[in-house]
Design a protein around this motif. Structure first.
Motif, mmCIF file in Angstrom:
data_model
loop_
_atom_site.group_PDB
_atom_site.id
_atom_site.type_symbol
_atom_site.label_atom_id
_atom_site.label_comp_id
_atom_site.label_asym_id
_atom_site.label_seq_id
_atom_site.Cartn_x
_atom_site.Cartn_y
_atom_site.Cartn_z
ATOM 1 N N ALA A 120 0.982 -1.264 0.165
ATOM 2 C CA ALA A 120 -0.179 -0.110 -0.043
ATOM 3 C C ALA A 120 0.840 1.332 0.003
ATOM 4 N N LEU A 121 2.125 1.271 0.706
ATOM 5 C CA LEU A 121 2.876 2.444 0.915
ATOM 6 C C LEU A 121 3.467 2.606 -0.435
ATOM 7 N N LYS A 122 4.033 1.491 -1.154
ATOM 8 C CA LYS A 122 4.552 1.688 -2.562
ATOM 9 C C LYS A 122 3.478 2.325 -3.604
ATOM 10 N N GLN A 123 2.328 1.917 -3.486
ATOM 11 C CA GLN A 123 1.392 2.128 -4.504
ATOM 12 C C GLN A 123 1.028 3.653 -4.219
ATOM 13 N N MET A 124 0.996 3.880 -2.917
ATOM 14 C CA MET A 124 0.701 5.616 -2.612
ATOM 15 C C MET A 124 1.919 6.378 -3.200
ATOM 16 N N LEU A 125 3.087 5.904 -3.183
ATOM 17 C CA LEU A 125 4.032 6.730 -3.566
ATOM 18 C C LEU A 125 3.993 6.807 -5.312
ATOM 19 N N ASP A 126 3.654 5.605 -5.777
ATOM 20 C CA ASP A 126 3.444 5.314 -7.257
ATOM 21 C C ASP A 126 2.958 6.366 -7.904
ATOM 22 N N ALA A 127 1.458 6.416 -7.261
ATOM 23 C CA ALA A 127 0.598 7.677 -7.894
ATOM 24 C C ALA A 127 1.312 9.258 -7.814
ATOM 25 N N GLU A 128 2.030 9.457 -6.943
ATOM 26 C CA GLU A 128 2.743 10.856 -7.135
ATOM 27 C C GLU A 128 3.962 10.832 -8.035
ATOM 28 N N VAL A 129 4.597 9.627 -7.898
ATOM 29 C CA VAL A 129 5.878 9.309 -9.049
ATOM 30 C C VAL A 129 5.239 9.716 -10.490
ATOM 31 N N ARG A 130 4.335 9.235 -10.652
ATOM 32 C CA ARG A 130 3.511 9.030 -12.105
ATOM 33 C C ARG A 130 2.972 10.480 -12.523
ATOM 34 N N SER A 131 2.430 11.030 -11.386
ATOM 35 C CA SER A 131 1.831 12.221 -11.741
ATOM 36 C C SER A 131 2.980 13.588 -12.037
ATOM 37 N N TYR A 132 4.035 13.236 -11.160
ATOM 38 C CA TYR A 132 5.339 14.061 -11.425
ATOM 39 C C TYR A 132 5.971 13.997 -12.681
ATOM 40 N N HIS A 133 6.056 12.731 -13.062
ATOM 41 C CA HIS A 133 6.629 12.164 -14.148
ATOM 42 C C HIS A 133 5.970 12.810 -15.444
ATOM 43 N N ASP A 134 4.372 12.782 -15.408
ATOM 44 C CA ASP A 134 3.730 13.386 -16.504
ATOM 45 C C ASP A 134 3.835 14.900 -16.469
ATOM 46 N N ALA A 135 3.698 15.571 -15.285
ATOM 47 C CA ALA A 135 3.771 17.016 -15.278
ATOM 48 C C ALA A 135 5.047 17.710 -15.759
ATOM 49 N N LYS A 136 6.035 16.834 -15.463
ATOM 50 C CA LYS A 136 7.478 17.351 -15.905
ATOM 51 C C LYS A 136 7.893 17.026 -17.389
ATOM 52 N N GLY A 137 6.826 16.477 -17.815
ATOM 53 C CA GLY A 137 7.171 15.973 -19.446
ATOM 54 C C GLY A 137 8.209 15.232 -19.505
ATOM 55 N N MET A 138 8.439 14.067 -18.647
ATOM 56 C CA MET A 138 9.284 13.079 -18.748
ATOM 57 C C MET A 138 8.980 12.185 -19.820
ATOM 58 N N THR A 139 9.562 11.532 -20.599
ATOM 59 C CA THR A 139 9.207 10.691 -21.902
ATOM 60 C C THR A 139 9.484 9.287 -21.501
ATOM 61 N N LYS A 140 10.595 8.916 -20.989
ATOM 62 C CA LYS A 140 10.529 7.421 -20.493
ATOM 63 C C LYS A 140 9.966 6.918 -19.527
ATOM 64 N N PRO A 141 9.310 5.827 -19.625
ATOM 65 C CA PRO A 141 8.339 5.398 -18.635
ATOM 66 C C PRO A 141 8.708 5.131 -17.016
ATOM 67 N N VAL A 142 8.016 5.394 -16.243
ATOM 68 C CA VAL A 142 8.374 5.032 -14.970
ATOM 69 C C VAL A 142 8.374 3.718 -14.682
ATOM 70 N N ARG A 143 9.618 3.129 -13.836
ATOM 71 C CA ARG A 143 9.618 1.881 -13.689
ATOM 72 C C ARG A 143 9.852 1.370 -12.215
ATOM 73 N N GLU A 144 9.537 -0.098 -11.988
ATOM 74 C CA GLU A 144 9.232 -0.532 -10.637
ATOM 75 C C GLU A 144 10.478 -1.286 -10.359
ATOM 76 N N GLY A 145 11.370 -1.002 -9.418
ATOM 77 C CA GLY A 145 12.329 -1.860 -8.763
ATOM 78 C C GLY A 145 11.807 -2.731 -7.737
ATOM 79 N N ASN A 146 12.498 -3.596 -7.226
ATOM 80 C CA ASN A 146 12.079 -4.394 -6.205
ATOM 81 C C ASN A 146 11.589 -3.453 -4.800
ATOM 82 N N ARG A 147 12.468 -2.525 -4.657
ATOM 83 C CA ARG A 147 12.039 -1.577 -3.396
ATOM 84 C C ARG A 147 11.851 -0.251 -3.585
#
Length: 432
Positions: A120-147
């Motif tokens: 749940a904590l990791k998914q909580m951060l995921d939502a903000e990481v992806r919104s930051y990624h989109d807002a900053k116009g980053m082209t390479k997709p967000v990737r998930e590591g084990n941690r």
């Protein structure tokens, strides 16, 4: 048992010897191995703008999490650096195609493990990481590591940022350490992190992986504190002589390189080249860094630090009768060599690397010219790095490259010699 193990690995134990002389070539007094190692560091060092770039990235993402629309702002998320960038031991990538790996933590200060699962904590951060990624116009997709979640920046930036979600864990860590009467001075910054490989990843439980990057960096800093202050003071005085107003407090740590940091950087590059074709068995950086910090005794030169570390670092590896132990100095429950038991080739690789590093740097220390030093180290440090270090010292002058004389050690400088007598490791310093 330890003694027999070291002998089985062919690991020799060092004894010091001292050589000193002065040679003048073309009216130029050529320095020692110290000068060559300084030139190597100049080629290995991360440009200051890379540190500044990483710092801006942490701050930018932290500000994003605290914006008014943030879904996590109420949990007081704090973003900070960990790993080699925090310790000041990051080195340039081997090739221009490789990226800088900038490790960070996002610690939610107002959440506890009672509130949610690792998932749940990791998914909580995921939502903000992806919104930051989109807002900053980053082209390479967000990737998930084990941690962590991984943000890949534009090609020109040449770095990616790993963001590990975390929760405070100071109270539990202090209880654990007090229960075994272990020094708990570093526990105030302990954290719990996520790992999707664990069977309880989606369960709400108290059993989370532990970490303490701030505590580790504070311990590391304690191993070089006096030298760092002296170097900062010298830098501030130099700036003041040039007409700039500067104090020790004004100078960021990353602008000052200590002999301990420099020695670790050199050893990491030696390791990288030696294991370029077998990356799965190469000694991990945290093991090299931990053992080097234990072995360092405040030497004021890179060569002094490097030789002392190579001579002593295996003393801080314990064997409890079943397995090797290289304990995290801030958390004795964490064994950095935990994989060596199931994968003995990793232990063999470490001892093989240490044996080779001792031989290579011993040969370089006894060379009589900068070119000979480069030749001794080229197989593991790389042709380009070694050549550029010599060019830096000789200005590319071919005559100086061939004729530059240098003693194996300046007056008072010691170089290593490795005898065949085995050495019994002692208890690591800095644990208590």
């Amino acid at each position: 048992m330890e003694q027999n193990t070291k002998q089985a690995h062919g690991l020799e134990s060092p004894e010091q010897f001292t050589r000193s002389s002065e040679v003048e070539v073309m009216n130029v007094h050529v320095n020692t191995i110290e000068a060559f190692l300084e030139a190597v560091i100049a080629e290995l060092e991360i440009p200051e703008h890379r540190y500044e770039q990483a710092d801006r990235s942490f701050k930018s993402f932290g500000e994003w999490l605290h914006r008014e629309e943030s879904s996590v702002r109420l949990f007081d998320p704090q973003v900070y650096c960990q790993g080699s960038f925090r310790l000041g031991t990051a080195i340039r990538p081997l090739t221009e195609d490789e990226e800088y790996d900038v490790d960070s933590v996002c610690e939610f200060r107002l959440l506890t493990k009672e509130h949610l699962s690792q998932f749940a904590l990791k998914q909580m951060l995921d939502a903000e990481v992806r919104s930051y990624h989109d807002a900053k116009g980053m082209t390479k997709p967000v990737r998930e590591g084990n941690r962590c979640w991984i943000l890949d920046y534009a090609d020109g930036a040449q770095f990616h940022m790993d963001i590990v979600p975390a929760l405070p864990n100071a109270a539990e860590q202090k209880r654990l350490l007090n229960a075994i009467m272990h020094d708990a001075r570093w526990s105030e910054t302990a954290i719990s992190i996520t790992d999707r490989r664990l069977p309880n990843y989606k369960e709400r439980t108290d059993f989370w992986p532990r970490s303490n990057p701030k505590g580790y960096s504070n311990w590391f800093a304690s191993r070089q504190a006096e030298v760092l202050v002296r170097r900062k003071r010298a830098k501030a005085e130099a700036l003041n002589r040039q007409g700039f107003r500067a104090s020790v407090e004004d100078i960021p740590d990353f602008k000052v390189k200590t002999p301990l940091q420099s020695a670790i950087m050199i050893l990491k590059r030696h390791r990288d080249n030696m294991f370029a074709r077998e990356p799965d068995t190469r000694p991990i950086s945290v093991i090299i860094t931990t053992l080097a910090a234990h072995a360092y005794e405040g030497q004021e030169t890179i060569s002094g630090a490097l030789f002392a570390i190579l001579q002593r670092m295996d003393q801080f590896i314990r064997h409890d009768g079943q397995k090797y132990v290289i304990a995290n100095p801030t958390d004795p429950y964490e064994n950095f060599a935990d994989k060596w038991q199931a994968e003995p080739e990793k232990a063999e690789a470490f001892f093989r690397w240490l044996h080779t590093a001792r031989a290579d740097f011993n040969a370089a220390a006894q060379a009589v010219s900068f070119q000979e030093m480069a030749d001794a180290l080229t197989p593991r440090m790389g042709y380009r790095l070694s050549t550029k270090a010599v060019d830096r010292l000789t200005g590319g002058n071919r005559l100086l490259r061939a004729a530059s004389g240098a003693s194996a050690g300046a007056a008072g400088t010691t170089a290593p010699s490795f005898a065949n007598a085995a050495r019994q490791p002692t208890k690591p310093q800095g644990y208590a």
